[in-house]
Design an enzyme around this catalytic site. Structure first.
Site, PDB file in Angstrom:
ATOM      1  N   SER A 311      20.350  50.268  13.354  1.00  0.00           N
ATOM      2  CA  SER A 311      19.650  51.050  12.595  1.00  0.00           C
ATOM      3  C   SER A 311      18.580  49.463  12.619  1.00  0.00           C
ATOM      4  O   SER A 311      18.506  48.173  12.894  1.00  0.00           O
ATOM      5  CB  SER A 311      20.188  50.975  10.894  1.00  0.00           C
ATOM      6  OG  SER A 311      21.230  51.708  10.819  1.00  0.00           O
ATOM      7  N   HIS A 387      21.292  54.294   3.926  1.00  0.00           N
ATOM      8  CA  HIS A 387      23.150  54.360   4.528  1.00  0.00           C
ATOM      9  C   HIS A 387      23.544  53.186   3.360  1.00  0.00           C
ATOM     10  O   HIS A 387      24.924  54.038   3.169  1.00  0.00           O
ATOM     11  CB  HIS A 387      22.603  52.855   5.668  1.00  0.00           C
ATOM     12  CG  HIS A 387      22.420  54.442   7.014  1.00  0.00           C
ATOM     13  ND1 HIS A 387      23.655  54.828   7.225  1.00  0.00           N
ATOM     14  CD2 HIS A 387      20.879  53.603   7.940  1.00  0.00           C
ATOM     15  CE1 HIS A 387      22.383  55.113   8.184  1.00  0.00           C
ATOM     16  NE2 HIS A 387      20.934  54.501   8.702  1.00  0.00           N
TER      17      HIS A 387
END
Length: 453
Positions: A311, A387
């Site tokens: 990410s 997340h």
């Protein structure tokens, strides 16, 4: 398997689409309105909205809804803004009805609370429901909200309108209506073109680049679709099947890499998640998408045991700059000198400079992810909020994980792995939601500056 239901050009089941189109045609005749192409003057949007709310007939309602959609799409920015403002000013709750309902509540009349609830609903919510019946109405409403959102900062009076859009979209686009589809190289070119256009994390340069992300045996792409927006992915995720947790994105996107067989993979890497519809901002899809894809991959590839992201950290460089300008105690003289190197072009290509920056950057990155919070007490990084809120664990900080111009600009090259440990997701989510506790690996916690540990 059941045969797919044929769809019309608006993405509706063909039978339903034909019926709505027929109702629209009959409704125009009932109202004495011309065909859209024959209209000579721009209709008043607010007048059309009022007329739509006043009608009870189904055919005339569908016709008016279609006319309002067409008129809004054809209107200029000022006319659209005036219409959105009229939704706030003229289509709120009926004040007289609310007061009557409140009086009934005070007398404890039967059904009074239910009547008050109905009276308090803004009239624009019913208007939006009726617009939704028009051919292409759902997509039109998403476009309307896309028009609305950028204006909210300067026009706070429009926030009530946005709240109604968000309320209705939250129902219309809930998980029960979404369809997960596997997107591959055989998917229609119409959808593939949108994947190229909507990719928001790692730009897809051309069709060869897209093919490399969709066709190989160790690549997957999945998207959520809505029955009213059949050819419009609402959100999609790109997945790499690997044999280890990756620490940089260049290796994943290398067009010359050698693919592996899917059965040889042990790890599924979610390396790009893109929302596609600006008008659906705030409607959560990503948490459902990742969890559904995990379940699908487990069923397809039992050899895959590890589910992880690679990410970006889109707010890191900006946060670091604010801390430096505020002369934060986090950044001592030695770290400040080291971080000055990131202003030099090509600093990451010089091994000595890169090592100096790494030593200063990683402890600050650990603080950023584990300690820095926004005004609501949430992790300050938007991707981390997503997340970690899903129950993932902050697994690893990857120095120079993305050395593209965008990666260097937004995070000085830093990327992050979030681990989705299926046995710990709920526990991690509850710990964050209830206690603000962030799930993180020992490796990340050890990177914290000594004063912050």
């Amino acid at each position: 398997m059941p045969k797919p239901v044929p769809a019309d050009r608006h993405g509706r089941p063909a039978l339903l689409g034909d019926l709505l189109d027929t109702l629209s045609e009959r409704g125009r005749k009932l109202l004495g309105r011309p065909e859209p192409a024959a209209a000579t003057a721009a209709p008043d949007l607010t007048e059309l909205a009022g007329l739509l709310l006043s009608r009870r007939g189904e055919a005339s309602g569908v016709a008016l809804a279609g006319a309002l959609v067409a008129a809004f799409d054809a209107a200029g920015p000022e006319a659209r803004l005036a219409f959105l403002a009229s939704l706030a000013d003229s289509f709120g709750p009926d004040r007289d009805a609310v007061e009557a309902a409140m009086a009934a509540v005070r007398t404890d009349a039967p059904g009074a609370l239910e009547a008050l609830h109905a009276a308090a609903e803004p009239r624009r919510q019913e208007l939006l429901r009726r617009v939704n019946l028009a051919p292409g109405g759902t997509a039109a409403l998403v476009r309307m909200r896309e028009e609305l959102l950028p204006r909210l900062r300067e026009r706070p009076d429009l926030r009530t309108v946005d709240a109604d859009f968000a309320h209705l979209f939250g129902s219309w686009f809930n998980r029960g209506f979404l369809v997960l589809r596997h997107i591959d190289w055989t998917t229609s070119a119409h959808i593939l073109d949108k994947i190229i256009r909507y990719e928001a994390v790692h730009a897809i340069r051309n069709w060869d680049d897209l093919r490399a992300r969709l066709q190989p045996s160790d690549r997957r792409c999945y998207g959520f679709f809505h029955p009213q927006l059949v050819d419009e992915p609402l959100i999609f995720v790109e997945v790499a099947l690997t044999q280890a947790i990756p620490d940089n994105v260049a290796d994943l996107l290398d067009l010359e890499r050698e693919p592996i067989a899917a059965r040889e993979a042990t790890t599924a890497v979610f390396y790009s998640i893109s929302n596609t519809q600006k008008g659906l901002a705030g409607v959560s899809f990503g948490n459902f998408l990742i969890k559904q894809v995990v379940e699908d991959l487990k069923a397809e590839l039992p050899n895959v045991k590890t589910f992880v992201t690679l990410s970006p950290a889109p707010g890191f460089a900006a946060w670091l700059k604010r801390e430096a300008e505020a002369e934060s105690a986090l950044i001592g003289a030695e770290a400040r000198a080291a971080l000055a190197l990131v202003a030099e072009p090509g600093w990451h290509l010089d091994p000595e400079k890169a090592e100096v920056v790494r030593a200063a950057l990683l402890p600050l990155a650990a603080h950023y992810f584990l300690k820095a919070k926004d005004r609501a007490g949430r992790p300050v990084d938007p991707v981390a909020r997503f997340h970690l809120g899903n129950g993932a664990r902050l697994e690893r900080l990857n120095f120079l994980g993305d050395v593209s111009p965008n990666g260097l600009r937004q995070a000085h090259g830093l990327m992050v792995n979030y681990l989705y440990d299926l046995g710990q997701i709920e526990k991690n989510h509850e710990a964050l939601a209830e206690k603000g506790r962030i799930a993180a690996s020992d490796e990340v916690r050890r990177a914290l500056p000594a004063a912050a540990s």
